[in-house]
Design an enzyme around this catalytic site. Structure first.
Site, PDB file in Angstrom:
ATOM      1  N   ALA A 173      67.372  18.136  55.555  1.00  0.00           N
ATOM      2  CA  ALA A 173      66.113  17.442  55.492  1.00  0.00           C
ATOM      3  C   ALA A 173      66.207  16.704  53.945  1.00  0.00           C
ATOM      4  CB  ALA A 173      64.992  18.075  55.832  1.00  0.00           C
ATOM      5  N   ARG A 219      71.734  12.716  44.565  1.00  0.00           N
ATOM      6  CA  ARG A 219      72.835  12.610  43.756  1.00  0.00           C
ATOM      7  C   ARG A 219      74.037  11.738  44.287  1.00  0.00           C
ATOM      8  NH1 ARG A 219      73.494  18.768  42.118  1.00  0.00           N
ATOM      9  NH2 ARG A 219      72.339  18.867  43.610  1.00  0.00           N
ATOM     10  N   ASN A 272      77.105  17.551  46.894  1.00  0.00           N
ATOM     11  CA  ASN A 272      75.993  16.903  46.508  1.00  0.00           C
ATOM     12  C   ASN A 272      76.251  15.667  45.758  1.00  0.00           C
ATOM     13  OD1 ASN A 272      74.383  19.321  46.773  1.00  0.00           O
ATOM     14  ND2 ASN A 272      75.701  20.376  45.368  1.00  0.00           N
TER      15      ASN A 272
HETATM   16  C1  UD1 Z   1      70.731  27.631  48.972  1.00  0.00           C
HETATM   17  C2  UD1 Z   1      70.451  29.184  48.921  1.00  0.00           C
HETATM   18  C3  UD1 Z   1      71.222  29.899  48.055  1.00  0.00           C
HETATM   19  C4  UD1 Z   1      72.754  29.692  48.362  1.00  0.00           C
HETATM   20  C5  UD1 Z   1      72.974  27.973  48.141  1.00  0.00           C
HETATM   21  C6  UD1 Z   1      74.477  27.862  48.611  1.00  0.00           C
HETATM   22  C7  UD1 Z   1      68.064  29.512  49.760  1.00  0.00           C
HETATM   23  C8  UD1 Z   1      66.573  29.897  49.194  1.00  0.00           C
HETATM   24  N1  UD1 Z   1      69.067  29.646  48.634  1.00  0.00           N
HETATM   25  O1  UD1 Z   1      70.241  27.279  47.552  1.00  0.00           O
HETATM   26  O2  UD1 Z   1      71.181  31.484  48.016  1.00  0.00           O
HETATM   27  O3  UD1 Z   1      73.367  30.090  47.004  1.00  0.00           O
HETATM   28  O4  UD1 Z   1      71.948  27.377  48.933  1.00  0.00           O
HETATM   29  O5  UD1 Z   1      74.542  26.423  48.548  1.00  0.00           O
HETATM   30  O6  UD1 Z   1      68.234  29.317  50.998  1.00  0.00           O
HETATM   31  N2  UD1 Z   1      66.910  21.954  53.057  1.00  0.00           N
HETATM   32  C9  UD1 Z   1      65.858  21.449  53.831  1.00  0.00           C
HETATM   33  N3  UD1 Z   1      64.664  21.623  53.694  1.00  0.00           N
HETATM   34  C10 UD1 Z   1      64.065  22.088  52.610  1.00  0.00           C
HETATM   35  C11 UD1 Z   1      65.113  22.879  51.685  1.00  0.00           C
HETATM   36  C12 UD1 Z   1      66.272  22.610  51.819  1.00  0.00           C
HETATM   37  O7  UD1 Z   1      66.003  20.903  54.870  1.00  0.00           O
HETATM   38  O8  UD1 Z   1      62.704  22.521  52.477  1.00  0.00           O
HETATM   39  C13 UD1 Z   1      68.051  21.751  53.169  1.00  0.00           C
HETATM   40  C14 UD1 Z   1      68.771  20.983  52.281  1.00  0.00           C
HETATM   41  O9  UD1 Z   1      68.697  19.924  52.577  1.00  0.00           O
HETATM   42  C15 UD1 Z   1      70.228  21.788  52.211  1.00  0.00           C
HETATM   43  C16 UD1 Z   1      70.072  23.185  52.377  1.00  0.00           C
HETATM   44  O10 UD1 Z   1      68.668  23.076  53.046  1.00  0.00           O
HETATM   45  O11 UD1 Z   1      71.026  21.137  53.054  1.00  0.00           O
HETATM   46  C17 UD1 Z   1      69.920  23.912  51.335  1.00  0.00           C
HETATM   47  O12 UD1 Z   1      68.910  23.573  50.380  1.00  0.00           O
HETATM   48  P1  UD1 Z   1      69.280  23.653  48.795  1.00  0.00           P
HETATM   49  O13 UD1 Z   1      67.834  23.227  48.065  1.00  0.00           O
HETATM   50  O14 UD1 Z   1      70.181  22.851  48.306  1.00  0.00           O
HETATM   51  O15 UD1 Z   1      69.298  25.126  48.553  1.00  0.00           O
HETATM   52  P2  UD1 Z   1      70.003  25.855  47.161  1.00  0.00           P
HETATM   53  O16 UD1 Z   1      69.109  25.766  46.089  1.00  0.00           O
HETATM   54  O17 UD1 Z   1      71.417  25.115  46.992  1.00  0.00           O
HETATM   55 CA    CA Z   2      72.235  23.417  47.705  1.00  0.00          CA
END
Ligand code: UD1
Ligand code: CA
Length: 456
Positions: free
Chosen positions: A13, A18, A230
């Site tokens: 989502a 970036r 990213n």
């Molecule tokens: C997440 C993990 C972290 C891990 C890292 C690896 C959590 C809380 N943290 O962090 O422990 O080391 O990935 O890359 O899970 N997404 C949604 N909806 C949301 C939020 C995120 O669809 O509301 C999707 C994003 O598009 C993405 C993925 O989930 O594909 C990960 O989200 P992101 O915000 O990048 O998590 P990180 O902070 O990287």
């Molecule tokens: Ca991430």
């Protein structure tokens, strides 16, 4: 494990700002296939029978794309991005369908391999409630840390919530995990958002499950397989890793690559044993090559089928629908589109063959063009078995040349030629004795007169 059913929930989502792109991040391609499609493929290879994609940003474009690469996948819109835990719950309806395993994955982690996913699922089969896929990145900054005790995972701490001690842990959350479906919704519903980012963290289910007395473990995957994309530099990095893996696979399966680092495969390229690929060759999608073929340097090939012992290039361009039968030859600076080159036929130099059939053992002379397009429609050219088309001929379609037909070079052929006939489609040659010398003298004196006039 194979008896257990599995739903893969893929989170996609995020906006992916970036990438600086009008297109959703996860639709950017690696080896010609959207990265999220690679994720779906890995999930399916690990035994997922259902796929739920959580989308948000660019939902319409995403749905359209998903229809193509995963027509059976269900899509769920996460209206507000409140965290990974919240995102998984967007697929609540799918999760409650009675699967055994839930595999949570990220749409922007295209190099994940099926083995890493299967290993996590195996832990569920052995009784774990949650199995988190961990990895050891060169620098753990930014990742959630895996906090283990006595072989069990007790918590995942996001970087921003880590103590100084915890920040030193090198074993990190790759983001993916397998969760026993019977516990999944209950655990996810207990997740709150009291943390540094104010988000609902999927990772909190580790502690929640532990508190319920359930078994939680971590498995380990390679750094590459957890590489998240990213920006476009990381996209290129992932492409390079993918290509390196694929080249190796091709070589180990019996294909010779003289300079492997210069050959680019598509996600679906098929090549048979004993085929030799020279340097600087590009394979677009939809290429199938049988065994014993030679693909010479600098050829660009997409949507083409190449049978055994064909010879292609150097500098050949095969476009979609090019169908080369056994021992066919397409040489330098030739373009073939939507055309069959039958057994042993030769199209050797500087030629365009489009919307055509070139019969077995026919020979197409240098510079021949099938004129297949009048600006509005495409027309077919049929060239019979054993025909000979003299150099620099234009075959104006629709037109056919019979078996064994013979076309004088430089012809413009607008009418069909019967079997074994000879066709001329050009002005007859006229030779005038002495006229060359006379012309030369006339031109020389005119030039001299001009020079003299300019000097005065
Ligand atoms: C997440 C993990 C972290 C891990 C890292 C690896 C959590 C809380 N943290 O962090 O422990 O080391 O990935 O890359 O899970 N997404 C949604 N909806 C949301 C939020 C995120 O669809 O509301 C999707 C994003 O598009 C993405 C993925 O989930 O594909 C990960 O989200 P992101 O915000 O990048 O998590 P990180 O902070 O990287
Ligand atoms: Ca991430």
């Amino acid at each position: 494990m194979s008896q257990r059913s599995c739903l893969s929930v893929i989170l996609a989502a995020g906006e992916g700002t970036r990438m600086k792109s009008a297109m959703p991040k996860v639709l950017h391609a690696i080896a010609g296939l959207p990265m999220v499609a690679h994720v779906v493929k890995a999930a399916e290879a690990a035994g997922a029978t259902g796929v739920a994609l959580v989308i948000g940003h660019g939902a319409d474009e995403m749905r359209k794309a998903v229809q193509k690469f995963a027509p059976k996948a269900e899509t769920f819109v996460q209206e507000q991005r409140l965290g990974t835990g919240h995102a998984v719950l967007a697929a609540r309806e799918a999760i409650s369908k009675g699967y055994d395993d839930i595999l949570v994955m990220f749409g922007d982690t295209p190099l994940i391999d099926a083995q890493a996913l299967a290993a996590a699922r195996q832990k569920l089969a052995e009784g774990a409630a949650v199995a988190v896929i961990g990895f050891r990145p060169p620098s753990p900054a930014g990742y959630g840390r895996l906090i283990e005790k006595d072989g069990h995972l007790i918590a995942i701490r996001e970087e921003k919530d880590c103590s100084e001690e915890e920040k030193k842990i090198g074993f990190c959350n790759a983001g993916m995990m397998a969760v026993a479906a019977k516990h999944a919704l209950r655990l996810l519903d207990k997740v709150g958002n009291k943390n540094a980012k104010g988000e609902f963290y999927l990772t909190d289910i580790v502690e929640i499950a532990g508190a319920e007395g359930l078994d939680v473990v971590a498995t380990e995957a390679s750094f590459e397989s957890a590489l998240g994309i990213n920006n476009r530099a990381e996209l290129a990095e992932a492409e390079a890793i993918w290509q390196t893996r694929r080249r190796r696979e091709a070589m180990l399966s019996g294909v010779t690559l003289i300079a492997p680092e210069t050959v680019y495969f598509s996600h679906d390229t098929e090549i048979g044993t004993d085929t030799i690929v020279e340097p600087n060759v590009w394979f677009g999608p939809g290429v199938k090559i049988a065994s014993g073929a030679k693909i010479h340097a600098f050829s660009h090939i997409e949507g083409a089928t190449i049978a055994s012992n064909c010879d292609v290039g150097p500098f050949a361009r095969l476009r979609p629908g090019a169908d080369l039968r056994n021992k066919a030859k397409v040489g330098n600076f030739c373009e073939v589109k939507q055309a069959t080159i039958e057994e042993g036929a030769k199209v050797n130099h500087l030629t365009y063959i489009g919307d055509a059939r070139v019969g077995a053992a026919a020979n197409i002379g240098a510079g021949t063009i099938t004129c297949n397009y009048d600006g509005y429609s495409k027309f077919f050219t049929d060239i019979g078995e054993g025909a000979f088309v003299g150099s620099n001929s234009s075959l104006v379609a629709p037109v056919s040349i019979g078996k064994g037909g013979y076309i004088a070079s430089g012809s413009v052929i607008t009418e069909s030629v019967p079997d074994d006939a000879l066709a001329f489609g050009r002005a007859r040659q006229k030779t005038i004795p002495g006229k060359g010398k006379e012309l030369r003298e006339r031109f020389a004196s005119a030039a001299a007169a001009k020079k003299k006039a300019a000097a005065e």
